[in-house]
Design a protein around this motif. Structure first.
Motif, PDB file in Angstrom:
ATOM      1  N   ALA A  50     110.838 -76.049 -98.356  1.00  0.00           N
ATOM      2  CA  ALA A  50     111.552 -75.664 -99.584  1.00  0.00           C
ATOM      3  C   ALA A  50     111.749 -74.149 -99.719  1.00  0.00           C
ATOM      4  CB  ALA A  50     110.817 -76.202-100.810  1.00  0.00           C
ATOM      5  N   CYS A 110     118.899 -78.841 -87.700  1.00  0.00           N
ATOM      6  CA  CYS A 110     118.148 -79.719 -86.791  1.00  0.00           C
ATOM      7  C   CYS A 110     117.504 -80.892 -87.519  1.00  0.00           C
ATOM      8  CB  CYS A 110     117.070 -78.914 -86.056  1.00  0.00           C
ATOM      9  SG  CYS A 110     117.816 -77.760 -84.921  1.00  0.00           S
ATOM     10  N   LEU A 161     101.525 -87.148 -87.000  1.00  0.00           N
ATOM     11  CA  LEU A 161     102.630 -86.170 -87.048  1.00  0.00           C
ATOM     12  C   LEU A 161     102.868 -85.616 -85.646  1.00  0.00           C
ATOM     13  CD1 LEU A 161     104.686 -84.564 -88.690  1.00  0.00           C
ATOM     14  CD2 LEU A 161     102.933 -82.847 -89.132  1.00  0.00           C
ATOM     15  N   VAL A 165     110.282 -76.288 -88.278  1.00  0.00           N
ATOM     16  CA  VAL A 165     109.051 -76.010 -87.539  1.00  0.00           C
ATOM     17  C   VAL A 165     109.382 -75.482 -86.135  1.00  0.00           C
ATOM     18  CG1 VAL A 165     107.355 -77.389 -88.807  1.00  0.00           C
ATOM     19  CG2 VAL A 165     108.915 -78.537 -87.264  1.00  0.00           C
ATOM     20  N   ALA A 179     107.367 -76.033 -82.454  1.00  0.00           N
ATOM     21  CA  ALA A 179     108.036 -76.759 -81.373  1.00  0.00           C
ATOM     22  C   ALA A 179     108.230 -75.860 -80.144  1.00  0.00           C
ATOM     23  CB  ALA A 179     109.385 -77.277 -81.863  1.00  0.00           C
TER      24      ALA A 179
HETATM   25  C1  LIG Z   1     111.674 -78.200 -84.412  1.00  0.00           C
HETATM   26  C2  LIG Z   1     112.211 -78.470 -85.784  1.00  0.00           C
HETATM   27  O1  LIG Z   1     111.904 -77.784 -86.679  1.00  0.00           O
HETATM   28  S1  LIG Z   1     113.344 -79.734 -86.051  1.00  0.00           S
HETATM   29  C3  LIG Z   1     113.518 -79.903 -87.767  1.00  0.00           C
HETATM   30  C4  LIG Z   1     112.319 -80.568 -88.397  1.00  0.00           C
HETATM   31  N1  LIG Z   1     112.294 -81.975 -88.055  1.00  0.00           N
HETATM   32  C5  LIG Z   1     111.353 -82.483 -87.240  1.00  0.00           C
HETATM   33  O2  LIG Z   1     110.453 -81.811 -86.763  1.00  0.00           O
HETATM   34  C6  LIG Z   1     111.458 -83.938 -86.947  1.00  0.00           C
HETATM   35  C7  LIG Z   1     110.287 -84.689 -87.523  1.00  0.00           C
HETATM   36  N2  LIG Z   1     110.404 -84.838 -88.964  1.00  0.00           N
HETATM   37  C8  LIG Z   1     111.175 -85.783 -89.528  1.00  0.00           C
HETATM   38  O3  LIG Z   1     111.846 -86.541 -88.864  1.00  0.00           O
HETATM   39  C9  LIG Z   1     111.227 -85.898 -91.031  1.00  0.00           C
HETATM   40  O4  LIG Z   1     110.775 -84.686 -91.597  1.00  0.00           O
HETATM   41  C10 LIG Z   1     110.376 -87.066 -91.571  1.00  0.00           C
HETATM   42  C11 LIG Z   1     110.950 -88.349 -91.076  1.00  0.00           C
HETATM   43  C12 LIG Z   1     108.932 -86.938 -91.136  1.00  0.00           C
HETATM   44  C13 LIG Z   1     110.424 -87.036 -93.101  1.00  0.00           C
HETATM   45  O5  LIG Z   1     111.773 -87.105 -93.475  1.00  0.00           O
HETATM   46  P1  LIG Z   1     112.215 -86.699 -94.974  1.00  0.00           P
HETATM   47  O6  LIG Z   1     111.351 -87.381 -95.931  1.00  0.00           O
HETATM   48  O7  LIG Z   1     113.688 -86.913 -95.034  1.00  0.00           O
HETATM   49  O8  LIG Z   1     111.863 -85.180 -95.087  1.00  0.00           O
HETATM   50  P2  LIG Z   1     112.621 -83.936 -94.486  1.00  0.00           P
HETATM   51  O9  LIG Z   1     113.120 -84.206 -93.119  1.00  0.00           O
HETATM   52  O10 LIG Z   1     113.612 -83.487 -95.484  1.00  0.00           O
HETATM   53  O11 LIG Z   1     111.436 -82.910 -94.358  1.00  0.00           O
HETATM   54  C14 LIG Z   1     110.717 -82.474 -95.508  1.00  0.00           C
HETATM   55  C15 LIG Z   1     109.951 -81.244 -95.161  1.00  0.00           C
HETATM   56  O12 LIG Z   1     108.954 -81.531 -94.210  1.00  0.00           O
HETATM   57  C16 LIG Z   1     108.828 -80.441 -93.314  1.00  0.00           C
HETATM   58  N3  LIG Z   1     108.860 -80.977 -91.954  1.00  0.00           N
HETATM   59  C17 LIG Z   1     109.876 -81.626 -91.309  1.00  0.00           C
HETATM   60  N4  LIG Z   1     109.503 -81.956 -90.086  1.00  0.00           N
HETATM   61  C18 LIG Z   1     108.248 -81.511 -89.935  1.00  0.00           C
HETATM   62  C19 LIG Z   1     107.335 -81.553 -88.882  1.00  0.00           C
HETATM   63  N5  LIG Z   1     107.667 -82.111 -87.714  1.00  0.00           N
HETATM   64  N6  LIG Z   1     106.109 -80.961 -89.058  1.00  0.00           N
HETATM   65  C20 LIG Z   1     105.781 -80.376 -90.215  1.00  0.00           C
HETATM   66  N7  LIG Z   1     106.618 -80.313 -91.273  1.00  0.00           N
HETATM   67  C21 LIG Z   1     107.830 -80.884 -91.112  1.00  0.00           C
HETATM   68  C22 LIG Z   1     109.980 -79.508 -93.503  1.00  0.00           C
HETATM   69  O13 LIG Z   1     109.471 -78.255 -93.945  1.00  0.00           O
HETATM   70  C23 LIG Z   1     110.826 -80.186 -94.551  1.00  0.00           C
HETATM   71  O14 LIG Z   1     111.130 -79.308 -95.601  1.00  0.00           O
HETATM   72  P3  LIG Z   1     112.424 -78.399 -95.623  1.00  0.00           P
HETATM   73  O15 LIG Z   1     113.577 -79.308 -95.393  1.00  0.00           O
HETATM   74  O16 LIG Z   1     112.382 -77.740 -96.941  1.00  0.00           O
HETATM   75  O17 LIG Z   1     112.190 -77.465 -94.509  1.00  0.00           O
END
Ligand SMILES: CC(=O)SCCNC(=O)CCNC(=O)[C@H](O)C(C)(C)COP(=O)(O)OP(=O)(O)OC[C@H]1O[C@@H](n2cnc3c(N)ncnc32)[C@H](O)[C@@H]1OP(=O)(O)O
Length: 526
Positions: free
Chosen positions: A327, A347, A396, A432, A436
């Motif tokens: 956020a 992403c 996670l 993140v 990653a």
């Molecule tokens: C390398 C990267 O950063 S890629 C972008 C992040 N995505 C990932 O890592 C993929 C894994 N995560 C996901 O698929 C999704 O977050 C889920 C399925 C776990 C949850 O989905 P949703 O409920 O729709 O939540 P959303 O995707 O909006 O994530 C909510 C918050 O969790 C956090 N978050 C997302 N992925 C991760 C993760 N792998 N580890 C820690 N925090 C995470 C983010 O900070 C995000 O907040 P932001 O959008 O303000 O940055």
């Protein structure tokens, strides 16, 4: 090349008048030496000197000189040793002086004689400049309080040492005969400060304070110590006699005296210094006083460091990894960059497309987490998946290990598509990114930060989480101080939408200047 100047002032009210001429010499450090009508005495010292006034009478003069240099973006140090010891015949400075200015019309011989006889540390080829003194104005009135003390103390954060800090420290030096103790707040005391993550390390701030003090008066003993509570050594050290405080910390000074009295220690004389008003507010979000908080605000959207070389990447498309805590407003920053011409890859949204039925990841996730993560249509319910993984590190990590490799492959495809459409700067927005290991896949990293309490407030609003759940999400992420390590640009969406946009525009402009300078464009439109 960094240049250091010395301004020799006989009328301290004229500093503002001569500053534009001084500025023309592209200095980054300026010493100011006030010589109350004693230039000739320095050149031809006599054995009998009139009984000197108490240095404390120069208090208003010194404050006045600092306020006249505000807005000139120079590291200024008003030298005090000579004011405190008029018997001295040589002016010592820590940095060698490249150019000496006089606020009066002097002959070349007089200036060169001063250079030779009175300055201990000058560069070879040091130049002298006589500035037109025009008509003089009245010097400020002397301070009435002339008392001096053997042991003086003060404390503060002293981040990005500015004129306000320098006045506070100078006030203490002017009143100190023997030993000055300075408490510098350590990291544990900075949590509530604005943009706390941009505050310099305690050891760096301590060394800046010491360097400044040794510059302005090398003749007293300094003890610069870290403090982890608002009182530091003041409530245990009986030998302290005076404490110097600002308008803002006066209450703290009075509290110290309450405690000293309770402990049957002699209360300290409290000397309070007025806060300096900011002469050049650059953003409406800034405070009216000169403050390090203002200086930190000005850092947002500027380039903090040079990116590490990335020989593994082609020069174009130029990839910016945009990251930040939950956020923290990354998406609004990303959208603004897209409006200004960058290609943008979100992403998080891209990851969601990989979860669709028919994608290899869909089956893998169901196999690992079970069919409870599916909704009525057989799609992965991210809310359910999120509730399983956030709060369970192992799960996670398993999710990340499955998603990230596939996601980076898809990101690369998107990068190629955007580049083929003419985008030479592409923003890879990833929450993140660092965890990653993707910073190595980008030319540089930008970070969006907000205080944890604000992130919690936004999560309660945006995601309908209760207080505890919101804190759990925020605490599970690396703190801002870690996020910004190695980032070339830091932004904050804590203030108004407009202020965020201004920061992003500034960052975009500075990025282009950098890329042009480093030859990234090679004739391509960036
Ligand atoms: C390398 C990267 O950063 S890629 C972008 C992040 N995505 C990932 O890592 C993929 C894994 N995560 C996901 O698929 C999704 O977050 C889920 C399925 C776990 C949850 O989905 P949703 O409920 O729709 O939540 P959303 O995707 O909006 O994530 C909510 C918050 O969790 C956090 N978050 C997302 N992925 C991760 C993760 N792998 N580890 C820690 N925090 C995470 C983010 O900070 C995000 O907040 P932001 O959008 O303000 O940055």
């Amino acid at each position: 090349m960094a240049k250091t100047g010395l301004l020799v002032v006989t009328n301290p009210s004229r500093v503002a008048r001569v500053m534009p001429d001084v500025q023309k010499h592209f200095l980054n450090k300026l010493y100011i030496q006030y010589l109350p009508t004693r230039l000739s005495r320095l050149l031809t010292p006599t054995s009998s000197s009139p009984s000197p006034p108490s240095p404390a009478v120069f208090s208003k003069t010194v404050i006045g000189m600092y306020s006249q240099t505000l807005g000139h973006n120079l590291d200024v140090a008003v030298l005090l040793a000579y004011l405190k010891n008029p018997g001295l015949t040589t002016i010592h400075t820590q940095k060698p002086i490249d150019v000496v200015f006089f606020d009066q019309v002097l002959s070349g011989d007089e200036m060169n004689a001063f250079l030779k006889k009175c300055l201990a540390n000058v560069t070879v080829g040091c130049t002298v400049v006589s500035l037109d003194n025009a008509d003089g104005e009245k010097p400020p009135e002397a301070d009435n309080d002339e008392r001096m003390y053997d042991n003086v103390v003060l404390g503060g954060t002293f981040d990005r040492l500015h004129a306000g800090h320098k006045i506070l420290l100078s006030e203490a030096v002017l009143r100190c005969r023997r030993k000055l103790t300075v408490g510098v707040t350590d990291e544990s005391m900075l949590k509530s400060k604005c943009l706390t993550e941009l505050i310099g390390a305690c050891h760096q701030r301590m060394s800046d304070v010491l360097e400044f003090l040794q510059d302005i008066d090398p003749n007293i003993e300094y003890d610069v110590v870290p403090i982890s509570d608002p009182f530091g050594p003041t409530i245990v050290e009986p030998s302290f006699e005076m404490i110097v405080v600002s308008d803002e910390t006066l209450r703290g000074g009075l509290k110290i005296n309450e405690i000293r009295t309770e402990k049957s220690m002699k209360p300290l004389v409290v000397h309070s210094v007025n806060l300096l008003e900011s002469a050049n507010k650059q953003e409406q979000e800034e405070e009216d006083k000169v403050s390090s908080g203002n200086l930190r605000l000005r850092v947002l959207g500027t380039r903090l460091s040079k990116p590490e070389p990335r020989p593994n990447l082609p020069r174009l498309p130029y990839l910016i990894g945009l990251t930040g805590g939950i956020a923290s407003g990354k998406s609004s920053v990303g959208r603004r960059l897209e409006e200004m011409g960058a290609g943008l890859i979100d992403c998080d949204s891209l990851a969601h497309t990989l979860y669709k039925q028919g994608e290899p990841l869909h089956g893998k996730l169901v196999e690992f987490f079970g069919s409870s993560i599916l909704d009525a249509e057989g799609e992965i319910d991210r809310k359910v998946l999120g509730s399983l993984v956030f709060g369970d590190k192992a799960k996670l990590s398993a999710l990340n290990n499955m998603v990230w490799p596939a996601l980076w492959e898809r990101t690369k495809t998107e990068i190629s598509k955007l580049h083929a459409c003419g985008k030479n700067i592409i923003v890879v927005e990833a929450a993140v990114l660092r965890q990653a290991g993707w910073e190595k896949n980008c030319h540089e990293v930008w970070v969006s930060i907000i205080p944890p309490a604000e992130a919690v407030r936004r999560l309660k609003d945006r995601n309908n989480l209760d207080e505890d759940a919101a804190w759990a999400r925020v605490s599970a992420q690396p703190p801002n101080v870690e996020q910004i390590i190695g980032a070339t640009t830091v932004l904050s969406t804590l203030w108004t939408y407009d202020f965020t946009q201004r920061q992003v525009s500034r960052a975009w402009r500075h990025l282009h200047e950098y890329l042009e300078k480093e030859g990234f464009s090679q004739g391509n439109k960036l």
